[in-house]
Scaffold this motif. Structure first.
Motif, mmCIF file in Angstrom:
data_model
loop_
_atom_site.group_PDB
_atom_site.id
_atom_site.type_symbol
_atom_site.label_atom_id
_atom_site.label_comp_id
_atom_site.label_asym_id
_atom_site.label_seq_id
_atom_site.Cartn_x
_atom_site.Cartn_y
_atom_site.Cartn_z
ATOM 1 N N GLY A 94 15.877 -13.207 -8.599
ATOM 2 C CA GLY A 94 16.876 -12.613 -7.449
ATOM 3 C C GLY A 94 16.598 -13.165 -5.935
ATOM 4 O O GLY A 94 17.325 -13.218 -5.165
ATOM 5 N N GLY A 95 15.655 -13.810 -5.866
ATOM 6 C CA GLY A 95 15.103 -14.550 -4.579
ATOM 7 C C GLY A 95 16.025 -15.832 -4.593
ATOM 8 O O GLY A 95 16.633 -16.342 -5.243
ATOM 9 N N GLY B 181 28.252 -20.625 -8.683
ATOM 10 C CA GLY B 181 28.143 -19.582 -8.264
ATOM 11 C C GLY B 181 27.017 -19.023 -7.750
ATOM 12 O O GLY B 181 26.784 -18.054 -6.842
ATOM 13 N N ARG B 182 25.710 -19.747 -7.944
ATOM 14 C CA ARG B 182 24.690 -19.344 -7.263
ATOM 15 C C ARG B 182 23.916 -20.406 -6.244
ATOM 16 O O ARG B 182 23.104 -20.093 -5.527
ATOM 17 C CB ARG B 182 23.539 -19.164 -8.453
ATOM 18 C CG ARG B 182 24.120 -18.070 -9.334
ATOM 19 C CD ARG B 182 22.875 -17.835 -10.439
ATOM 20 N NE ARG B 182 22.635 -18.748 -11.249
ATOM 21 C CZ ARG B 182 21.205 -19.513 -11.457
ATOM 22 N NH1 ARG B 182 20.424 -18.887 -10.848
ATOM 23 N NH2 ARG B 182 21.146 -20.434 -12.090
ATOM 24 N N PHE B 183 24.099 -21.747 -6.668
ATOM 25 C CA PHE B 183 23.576 -22.827 -5.989
ATOM 26 C C PHE B 183 24.693 -23.345 -5.058
ATOM 27 O O PHE B 183 25.881 -23.708 -5.620
ATOM 28 C CB PHE B 183 22.918 -23.736 -6.900
ATOM 29 C CG PHE B 183 22.037 -23.444 -7.679
ATOM 30 C CD1 PHE B 183 21.354 -22.161 -7.806
ATOM 31 C CD2 PHE B 183 21.268 -24.183 -8.669
ATOM 32 C CE1 PHE B 183 20.471 -21.612 -8.621
ATOM 33 C CE2 PHE B 183 20.173 -23.992 -9.564
ATOM 34 C CZ PHE B 183 19.831 -22.488 -9.214
ATOM 35 N N ASP C 191 20.270 -19.342 -4.610
ATOM 36 C CA ASP C 191 20.452 -17.936 -4.623
ATOM 37 C C ASP C 191 20.350 -17.454 -6.037
ATOM 38 O O ASP C 191 20.703 -17.799 -7.108
ATOM 39 C CB ASP C 191 21.604 -17.534 -3.871
ATOM 40 C CG ASP C 191 21.579 -18.168 -2.258
ATOM 41 O OD1 ASP C 191 22.672 -18.374 -1.966
ATOM 42 O OD2 ASP C 191 20.487 -18.148 -1.654
ATOM 43 N N ASN C 192 19.898 -16.051 -5.991
ATOM 44 C CA ASN C 192 19.840 -15.229 -7.141
ATOM 45 C C ASN C 192 19.140 -15.907 -8.380
ATOM 46 O O ASN C 192 19.700 -16.236 -9.550
ATOM 47 C CB ASN C 192 21.255 -14.842 -7.740
ATOM 48 C CG ASN C 192 21.476 -13.721 -8.878
ATOM 49 O OD1 ASN C 192 20.419 -13.323 -8.960
ATOM 50 N ND2 ASN C 192 22.743 -13.915 -9.439
ATOM 51 N N LEU C 193 18.036 -16.411 -7.893
ATOM 52 C CA LEU C 193 17.289 -17.293 -8.970
ATOM 53 C C LEU C 193 16.792 -16.536 -9.991
ATOM 54 O O LEU C 193 16.507 -15.214 -10.008
ATOM 55 C CB LEU C 193 15.968 -17.898 -8.154
ATOM 56 C CG LEU C 193 16.498 -19.007 -7.497
ATOM 57 C CD1 LEU C 193 15.411 -19.230 -6.464
ATOM 58 C CD2 LEU C 193 16.547 -20.579 -8.175
ATOM 59 N N LYS C 194 16.725 -16.994 -11.147
ATOM 60 C CA LYS C 194 16.508 -16.514 -12.449
ATOM 61 C C LYS C 194 15.191 -17.205 -13.102
ATOM 62 O O LYS C 194 15.100 -18.592 -12.554
ATOM 63 C CB LYS C 194 17.534 -16.528 -13.430
ATOM 64 C CG LYS C 194 18.501 -16.060 -12.977
ATOM 65 C CD LYS C 194 19.793 -16.259 -14.038
ATOM 66 C CE LYS C 194 21.611 -15.483 -13.475
ATOM 67 N NZ LYS C 194 22.743 -16.035 -14.394
ATOM 68 N N PRO C 195 14.470 -16.717 -14.010
ATOM 69 C CA PRO C 195 13.110 -17.456 -14.542
ATOM 70 C C PRO C 195 13.755 -18.613 -15.228
ATOM 71 O O PRO C 195 12.880 -19.605 -15.345
ATOM 72 C CB PRO C 195 12.605 -16.153 -15.603
ATOM 73 C CG PRO C 195 12.902 -15.128 -14.953
ATOM 74 C CD PRO C 195 14.615 -15.297 -14.197
ATOM 75 N N GLY D 87 9.875 -35.146 -7.082
ATOM 76 C CA GLY D 87 10.066 -33.816 -7.752
ATOM 77 C C GLY D 87 9.232 -32.900 -6.984
ATOM 78 O O GLY D 87 8.454 -33.059 -6.147
ATOM 79 N N THR D 88 9.941 -31.653 -7.067
ATOM 80 C CA THR D 88 9.294 -30.331 -6.374
ATOM 81 C C THR D 88 9.388 -29.051 -7.381
ATOM 82 O O THR D 88 10.382 -28.961 -7.896
ATOM 83 C CB THR D 88 9.949 -30.185 -5.018
ATOM 84 O OG1 THR D 88 9.377 -28.943 -4.235
ATOM 85 C CG2 THR D 88 11.561 -29.708 -5.134
ATOM 86 N N GLN D 89 8.265 -28.481 -7.569
ATOM 87 C CA GLN D 89 8.377 -27.408 -8.371
ATOM 88 C C GLN D 89 8.798 -26.085 -7.914
ATOM 89 O O GLN D 89 8.653 -25.905 -6.793
ATOM 90 C CB GLN D 89 6.718 -27.015 -8.712
ATOM 91 C CG GLN D 89 6.681 -26.057 -9.770
ATOM 92 C CD GLN D 89 7.097 -26.398 -11.283
ATOM 93 O OE1 GLN D 89 6.761 -27.168 -11.974
ATOM 94 N NE2 GLN D 89 7.846 -25.514 -11.700
ATOM 95 N N VAL D 90 9.768 -25.570 -8.713
ATOM 96 C CA VAL D 90 10.313 -24.233 -8.369
ATOM 97 C C VAL D 90 9.869 -23.418 -9.605
ATOM 98 O O VAL D 90 10.326 -23.745 -10.904
ATOM 99 C CB VAL D 90 11.959 -24.510 -8.319
ATOM 100 C CG1 VAL D 90 12.498 -22.974 -8.311
ATOM 101 C CG2 VAL D 90 12.186 -25.148 -7.187
ATOM 102 N N THR D 91 9.313 -22.292 -9.305
ATOM 103 C CA THR D 91 8.817 -21.222 -10.162
ATOM 104 C C THR D 91 9.537 -19.909 -10.007
ATOM 105 O O THR D 91 9.204 -19.532 -8.785
ATOM 106 C CB THR D 91 7.395 -21.195 -10.547
ATOM 107 O OG1 THR D 91 6.800 -22.354 -10.582
ATOM 108 C CG2 THR D 91 6.993 -20.066 -11.404
ATOM 109 N N VAL D 92 10.090 -19.395 -10.821
ATOM 110 C CA VAL D 92 10.962 -17.863 -10.588
ATOM 111 C C VAL D 92 9.963 -16.986 -11.753
ATOM 112 O O VAL D 92 10.026 -17.215 -12.864
ATOM 113 C CB VAL D 92 12.328 -18.361 -10.942
ATOM 114 C CG1 VAL D 92 12.892 -16.709 -10.796
ATOM 115 C CG2 VAL D 92 12.916 -19.207 -10.080
ATOM 116 N N SER D 93 9.288 -16.089 -11.007
ATOM 117 C CA SER D 93 8.747 -15.084 -11.593
ATOM 118 C C SER D 93 9.823 -13.847 -12.067
ATOM 119 O O SER D 93 10.380 -13.403 -11.398
ATOM 120 C CB SER D 93 7.451 -14.537 -11.036
ATOM 121 O OG SER D 93 7.706 -14.129 -9.759
ATOM 122 N N SER D 94 9.465 -13.342 -13.119
ATOM 123 C CA SER D 94 10.337 -12.101 -13.649
ATOM 124 C C SER D 94 9.516 -10.857 -13.121
ATOM 125 O O SER D 94 8.369 -10.760 -12.792
ATOM 126 C CB SER D 94 10.344 -12.113 -15.210
ATOM 127 O OG SER D 94 9.038 -12.029 -15.810
#
Length: 121
Positions: free
Chosen positions: A15-16, A65-67, A83-87, A114-121
């Motif tokens: 959600g972040g 709708g999110r990016f 926005d509204n990021l998901k795992p 490259g850049t790492q994006v990590t979305v935690s649940s």
């Protein structure tokens, strides 16, 4: 020498939001299509969004709708507001820039590291 450098990745909760940046440098460049791609673990690289020099954008269904992709040609920089990021968005995000050098019609394609994006649940 042309350099393409991404920044802005990190760890965020579900959600972040995150904002990625991609900056191109290295001489008198005419930048055409810029794009964001991502490569989830164990999967092939996939399109996230692209934007051309007229501001025309294309989004993957997963990003709609999110990016939001945008660019600042004066700074030779592209952005991806997520926005509204998901795992499932967890991935290495890559920037791609298509360009020509001033006075030439030969087109080149450059990738960032490259850049790492990590979305935690």
């Amino acid at each position: 020498q042309v350099q393409v450098v991404e920044s802005g990745g990190g760890v965020v909760q579900t959600g972040g939001s995150l904002r990625l940046s991609c900056a191109a440098s290295g001489g008198d460049l005419n930048i055409g299509i810029m794009g964001w791609y991502r490569q989830p673990p164990g999967k092939p690289r996939e399109l996230v969004a692209t934007i051309n020099s007229d501001g025309y954008t294309i989004y993957a269904d997963s990003a709609k709708g999110r990016f939001t992709i945008s660019r600042n040609d004066a700074k030779m920089t592209m952005y991806l507001q997520m926005d509204n990021l998901k795992p499932d968005d967890t991935s290495v995000y890559y920037c791609n820039v298509e360009l020509t050098f001033q006075g030439s019609s030969v087109q080149y394609s450059y990738w960032g590291q490259g850049t790492q994006v990590t979305v935690s649940s």
